[in-house]
Every structure is written in structure tokens, then in C-alpha cells.
Design a protein around this motif. Structure first.
Motif, mmCIF file in Angstrom:
data_model
loop_
_atom_site.group_PDB
_atom_site.id
_atom_site.type_symbol
_atom_site.label_atom_id
_atom_site.label_comp_id
_atom_site.label_asym_id
_atom_site.label_seq_id
_atom_site.Cartn_x
_atom_site.Cartn_y
_atom_site.Cartn_z
ATOM 1 N N GLN A 1 -6.709 -1.736 -8.343
ATOM 2 C CA GLN A 1 -7.866 -1.373 -8.420
ATOM 3 C C GLN A 1 -8.259 -0.061 -7.811
ATOM 4 N N MET A 2 -7.379 1.030 -8.044
ATOM 5 C CA MET A 2 -7.697 2.641 -7.840
ATOM 6 C C MET A 2 -7.178 3.371 -8.925
ATOM 7 N N ALA A 3 -8.107 4.403 -9.104
ATOM 8 C CA ALA A 3 -7.510 4.991 -10.126
ATOM 9 C C ALA A 3 -5.948 6.024 -9.744
ATOM 10 N N ASP A 4 -5.308 5.998 -10.868
ATOM 11 C CA ASP A 4 -3.921 6.578 -10.721
ATOM 12 C C ASP A 4 -3.784 8.028 -11.293
ATOM 13 N N ALA B 1 -3.571 7.675 -0.900
ATOM 14 C CA ALA B 1 -2.794 6.556 -0.801
ATOM 15 C C ALA B 1 -1.503 6.571 -1.994
ATOM 16 N N ILE B 2 -0.503 5.797 -2.055
ATOM 17 C CA ILE B 2 0.467 5.852 -3.107
ATOM 18 C C ILE B 2 0.613 4.510 -3.357
ATOM 19 N N THR B 3 1.388 4.047 -4.616
ATOM 20 C CA THR B 3 1.811 2.603 -5.013
ATOM 21 C C THR B 3 3.176 2.679 -5.775
ATOM 22 N N MET B 4 4.106 2.029 -5.000
ATOM 23 C CA MET B 4 5.094 1.771 -5.688
ATOM 24 C C MET B 4 5.320 0.287 -6.322
ATOM 25 N N GLU B 5 5.954 0.304 -7.367
ATOM 26 C CA GLU B 5 6.264 -1.066 -8.088
ATOM 27 C C GLU B 5 7.578 -0.988 -8.742
ATOM 28 N N HIS B 6 7.972 -2.332 -8.594
ATOM 29 C CA HIS B 6 9.369 -2.694 -9.183
ATOM 30 C C HIS B 6 9.157 -4.131 -9.633
ATOM 31 N N ILE B 7 10.111 -4.394 -10.347
ATOM 32 C CA ILE B 7 10.308 -5.882 -11.009
ATOM 33 C C ILE B 7 10.755 -7.061 -9.947
ATOM 34 N N SER B 8 10.314 -8.077 -10.210
ATOM 35 C CA SER B 8 10.617 -8.989 -9.357
ATOM 36 C C SER B 8 12.101 -9.412 -9.676
ATOM 37 N N LYS B 9 12.872 -10.305 -8.746
ATOM 38 C CA LYS B 9 14.228 -10.728 -8.856
ATOM 39 C C LYS B 9 14.150 -11.831 -9.877
ATOM 40 N N LYS B 10 13.082 -12.445 -10.037
ATOM 41 C CA LYS B 10 13.008 -13.452 -10.996
ATOM 42 C C LYS B 10 13.470 -12.966 -12.572
ATOM 43 N N VAL B 11 12.849 -11.945 -12.768
ATOM 44 C CA VAL B 11 12.967 -11.610 -14.086
ATOM 45 C C VAL B 11 14.076 -10.357 -14.342
ATOM 46 N N SER B 12 14.679 -10.031 -13.122
ATOM 47 C CA SER B 12 15.839 -9.071 -13.245
ATOM 48 C C SER B 12 16.978 -9.700 -14.036
ATOM 49 N N PRO B 13 17.526 -9.104 -15.130
ATOM 50 C CA PRO B 13 18.803 -9.546 -15.714
ATOM 51 C C PRO B 13 19.796 -9.608 -15.049
ATOM 52 N N PHE C 1 3.979 17.198 4.330
ATOM 53 C CA PHE C 1 4.513 15.910 4.510
ATOM 54 C C PHE C 1 3.151 14.987 4.640
ATOM 55 N N LEU C 2 3.466 14.030 3.728
ATOM 56 C CA LEU C 2 2.118 13.100 3.550
ATOM 57 C C LEU C 2 2.454 11.665 4.337
ATOM 58 N N GLY C 3 3.586 11.284 4.396
ATOM 59 C CA GLY C 3 4.002 9.925 5.008
ATOM 60 C C GLY C 3 5.525 9.653 4.469
ATOM 61 N N GLN C 4 5.951 8.666 5.183
ATOM 62 C CA GLN C 4 7.362 8.167 5.105
ATOM 63 C C GLN C 4 7.218 6.517 4.877
ATOM 64 N N PHE C 5 7.728 5.737 3.994
ATOM 65 C CA PHE C 5 7.120 4.263 3.790
ATOM 66 C C PHE C 5 8.563 3.341 3.242
ATOM 67 N N VAL C 6 8.438 1.946 3.535
ATOM 68 C CA VAL C 6 9.311 1.278 3.124
ATOM 69 C C VAL C 6 9.020 0.277 2.064
ATOM 70 N N TYR C 7 9.656 0.298 0.955
ATOM 71 C CA TYR C 7 9.525 -0.620 0.035
ATOM 72 C C TYR C 7 10.097 -2.136 0.176
ATOM 73 N N THR D 1 1.153 -1.107 -2.000
ATOM 74 C CA THR D 1 0.501 0.183 -1.811
ATOM 75 C C THR D 1 0.385 0.435 -0.457
ATOM 76 N N PHE D 2 0.470 2.020 -0.106
ATOM 77 C CA PHE D 2 0.725 2.457 1.114
ATOM 78 C C PHE D 2 -0.557 3.561 1.315
ATOM 79 N N GLU D 3 -1.064 3.520 2.455
ATOM 80 C CA GLU D 3 -2.176 4.590 2.752
ATOM 81 C C GLU D 3 -1.207 5.644 3.293
#
Length: 321
Positions: free
Chosen positions: A147-150, A225-237, A263-269, A278-280
Motif C-alpha cells: 500500500q505504498m507507491a513503488d 522505505a524499501i521492500t524486499m519480496e521472495h517466494i515462499s518455501k511452499k511454492v518453491s520447486p 548509506f541509507l541502511g542495512q537490513f535482514v530478510y 518492508t523496512f524503513e
């Protein structure tokens, strides 16, 4: 007299023999001209025509596989897209089932609690209420979770600057084959991380656990803010997501993508968390930026490559570049 007559006969016989030999030679010469040489010429031209036909057929056979390979490539891409759509729908169906199950259990428990009160009648969900519930859940599934502009969205004008981006991972197994011969290696380009189509395998892979991507945003913004997205383990081949990014950092680039890194930040997915995280930003900037650099510092254990599905950048829009 007899000797002179004998000599005359010898002359006559010799003359006749010579004439006979000349006639035989002339006849053979005429026969060769009429039969042997034309026959050899016909055989020669027939041989040329046969080899010409063979050459044409060979060239036709060479052209045919190219057309078939193009057709095979298109069919393979279609099947791949259909497979990803099926996996995505399966994931949505699982989420919908879980939500309906929780809602049903909640209604059942509420109904039992109401049964204890003799003054209240049991609560029953009507078909209309269940239909409304299903429509609500489907609407939520279709909505964007952030719900934020990309501003790193490719369709909005963002792009990956390949000169400032790591090389893609070369996978020899990711080939199309024709009669056992690999003829085309296919790989996803870096700008796939700027698109919302997140299906298994539709990611940008780079070698090892460390890499970076330089992104030109759709417009100048003050990032928040930034957003990182990955697939879930359930749908991973493969049944795991060890190639998902783990530690990563984000930098702003000043002066039209050619200045210093801010430098804007360091994060862990967290691979055990939600697929969309999403990370501020930890450090703000006072100026509007047009470019950001994403640096992946580690992954979740894959020894050969790291795979990025989608990366978003959010913020306050500034002046157009």
C-alpha cells in the motif's frame, strides 16, 4: 611377265586394304561422335542435376530445424508461464482455504458460546454472508500488500543500469534442447526485480552470495522505505529458498547516478517471515535522489547463486529529473 603381274596384284591388294582401313576408321569415328560422347554428356549433366537436388534437400533440412527450434522456444516459454500461473494460483487457493477455515472455526466457536445462553438463538452463517466473505478475501488477495507507491517499478519508468550491476549467473542447465543438443541458454535479466510478476523461477540470479544492482528510479524522490519480496518455501520447486537474500544494504546515489554513495541502511530478510517484507530506512537524506544501489551481502546458504524476485523503493516524490 609373271613377276610384273604379281607386283601389280600386291599394289592393288595394298590399296584396297588401306581404303578398307580408312573406311573402318571413318565409320568408327562417326559412331563415336553420334553415340559415346553424347551419352557421356548426358550422364555428366544427369550427375550434376542429382547433386544439385541433393544440395537443395540438404539446405531445406538445415532450414527446417531453425523453424522448429523457434516453435519449440515459443512453446517452452508458454508452458513455463502456464506453470508459474498454476503455482501462483495454488498459493492463493491455500491462503483462501486457511482464511475460510479460520472464519468457519470462529463462527462455530461463537455459535457454541451463544448456545449457552438460553435467551439467544444459535448463530448460522447464511449463503449470502459466506459469499460476501469470499469476495472480501479475494479482494484482499488482489490488493497490493504494501500500500505504498513503488518508484522502482519498471512499468512506471524505472530501470536497471547494467554498467553498475553485477553479472548474471550462467546456468548451463537452463537450456533448451533439440535432440539432446543444447542450443539456447535462457536467463532472467536484472530488471526482472522491478516487475510485480513474482512466480517461481522468475527472478534475477547472480553468482555467489554477494552482488549489487544500480537502479534508476521512475522519478526523483526522498526515499523513506524499501521492500524486499521472495517466494515462499511452499511454492518453491526445490522445496527450499536458500538462494533468497539474507543481509543487504541500500545506498542512495547523488548527482544523477554518478555521485557518491549515501548509506541509507542495512537490513535482514527473514526467510521464515512474510514473503513481502518492508523496512524503513535507518538514515534519511535531505535531497531528492534519482538512483539507489542495492547491495546483497549474504544469502540463506545457497553455494552457487543468489536469486532476487522483487525490490521496491518508497518515498516522497520530489522534482522530476
Amino acid at each position: 611377265m609373271t613377276a610384273r603381274l604379281t607386283q601389280s596384284w600386291k599394289i592393288v591388294i595394298s590399296t584396297v586394304s588401306i581404303l578398307t582401313l580408312l573406311l573402318i576408321g571413318l565409320g568408327n569415328h562417326m559412331w563415336l561422335n553420334e553415340t559415346e560422347f553424347p551419352q557421356k554428356s548426358r550422364q555428366f549433366y544427369a550427375l550434376i542435376a542429382e547433386y544439385g537436388s541433393r544440395l537443395y534437400n540438404y539446405q531445406a533440412r538445415l532450414r527446417t530445424p531453425k523453424e522448429q527450434l523457434e516453435l519449440l522456444k515459443k512453446e517452452s516459454q508458454t508452458l513455463e508461464n502456464n506453470f508459474r500461473e498454476i503455482l501462483f494460483l495454488i498459493e492463493q487457493i491455500d491462503v483462501l482455504k486457511a482464511l475460510l477455515r479460520d472464519t468457519r472455526d470462529g463462527l462455530h466457536n461463537y455459535s457454541r458460546n451463544m448456545d449457552r445462553d438460553e435467551d439467544q438463538e444459535p448463530l448460522e452463517a447464511t449463503d449470502e454472508e459466506m459469499s460476501n466473505l469470499v469476495n472480501y478475501v479475494l479482494k484482499k488477495l488482489r490488493e497490493d500488500q504494501v500500500q505504498m507507491a513503488d518508484y522502482a517499478l519498471k512499468s512506471a519508468g524505472a530501470s536497471v543500469i547494467e554498467a553498475g550491476t553485477s553479472e548474471s549467473y550462467k546456468n548451463n542447465k537452463a537450456k533448451l534442447h533439440w535432440h539432446g543438443i543444447g542450443f539456447l541458454t535462457y536467463e532472467m535479466p536484472p530488471d526482472i526485480i522491478l516487475q510485480p510478476d513474482v512466480h517461481p523461477g522468475k527472478c534475477w540470479a547472480f553468482p555467489g552470495s554477494q552482488g549489487h544492482a544500480l537502479i534508476k528510479l521512475a522519478r526523483k524522490i526522498t526515499p523513506t522505505a524499501i521492500t524486499m519480496e521472495h517466494i515462499s518455501k511452499k511454492v518453491s520447486p526445490s522445496g527450499n529458498i536458500s538462494s533468497a537474500p539474507k543481509e543487504f544494504s541500500v545506498y542512495g546515489i547523488s548527482k544523477q547516478c554518478e555521485g557518491e554513495e549515501i548509506f541509507l541502511g542495512q537490513f535482514v530478510y527473514n526467510k521464515m517471515g512474510s514473503t513481502v517484507q518492508t523496512f524503513e530506512l535507518q538514515h534519511g537524506v535531505s535531497e531528492s535522489l534519482l538512483c539507489v544501489k542495492l547491495k546483497i551481502l549474504s544469502n540463506w546458504g545457497h553455494p552457487k547463486y543468489t536469486c532476487l524476485y522483487r525490490f521496491r523503493v518508497h518515498g516522497t516524490p520530489g522534482e522530476y529529473p
